[in-house]
Motif scaffolding. Sequence first.
Motif, mmCIF file in Angstrom:
data_model
loop_
_atom_site.group_PDB
_atom_site.id
_atom_site.type_symbol
_atom_site.label_atom_id
_atom_site.label_comp_id
_atom_site.label_asym_id
_atom_site.label_seq_id
_atom_site.Cartn_x
_atom_site.Cartn_y
_atom_site.Cartn_z
ATOM 1 N N CYS A 144 0.626 -1.158 -0.116
ATOM 2 C CA CYS A 144 0.108 0.139 -0.015
ATOM 3 C C CYS A 144 0.690 1.200 0.063
ATOM 4 O O CYS A 144 0.427 2.399 -0.435
ATOM 5 C CB CYS A 144 -0.887 -0.045 1.273
ATOM 6 N N PRO B 163 -5.635 -3.282 -2.804
ATOM 7 C CA PRO B 163 -6.170 -2.623 -3.936
ATOM 8 C C PRO B 163 -7.304 -3.389 -4.367
ATOM 9 O O PRO B 163 -8.610 -2.863 -4.566
ATOM 10 C CB PRO B 163 -5.092 -2.761 -5.196
ATOM 11 N N ARG C 202 -10.495 -2.082 -2.175
ATOM 12 C CA ARG C 202 -10.409 -0.615 -2.068
ATOM 13 C C ARG C 202 -11.950 0.203 -2.498
ATOM 14 O O ARG C 202 -12.344 -0.715 -3.397
ATOM 15 C CB ARG C 202 -9.291 0.273 -2.588
#
Length: 178
Positions: free
Chosen positions: A39, A112, A115
């Motif tokens: 991240c 990801p 998200r």
Amino acid sequence: MCEKEKFQVTVNNKNVDVIIRLAENENDLEQIINIENICFPPAEAAKREDFIDRYKAFKENFVVAEVDNTLIGFVNGNTTDKPELPDELYHDVSLHKPDGDYQTVFGLDVIPEYRHQGVAGHLMEYLIKLSKLRGKKGMVLTCKDHLIHFYEKFGFKHQGVSNSTHGGSVWNDMVYIF
């Protein structure tokens, strides 16, 4: 303390259960370290040794998001006596004050593929609720410009550009007084 919380997200057209809970063991810590490296760019990611030291010093401040026994995100920070987050707090666990008035947020990380589905929001809400239950006066964090609005939704107030030089980036001070 806060109980585990469960909600659903959709990944690849499939509904999956996400559990928000406190970190529990060394396996959680290993996954947290891996998520941090996914991240954040290397200059901003916490080092493995820092995470190990933090986990030993304030494990109770690590909240994780889990899907099928695999972590997909986390939020962590120490507690301090002042509503500010100077860079030295990131690297010196002796500055952690277990009975401090303010919960800090060192990082809020979600891999990801999970998200934009509310996982980060659930992690923040859990840490906010936990901090209130623990009698904290508020929370503090630093963030980049594009995240100011995200944190304002929870009650954080923008205090201006931070003195932080962490990772060579520009950060903003955010404070949420309960």
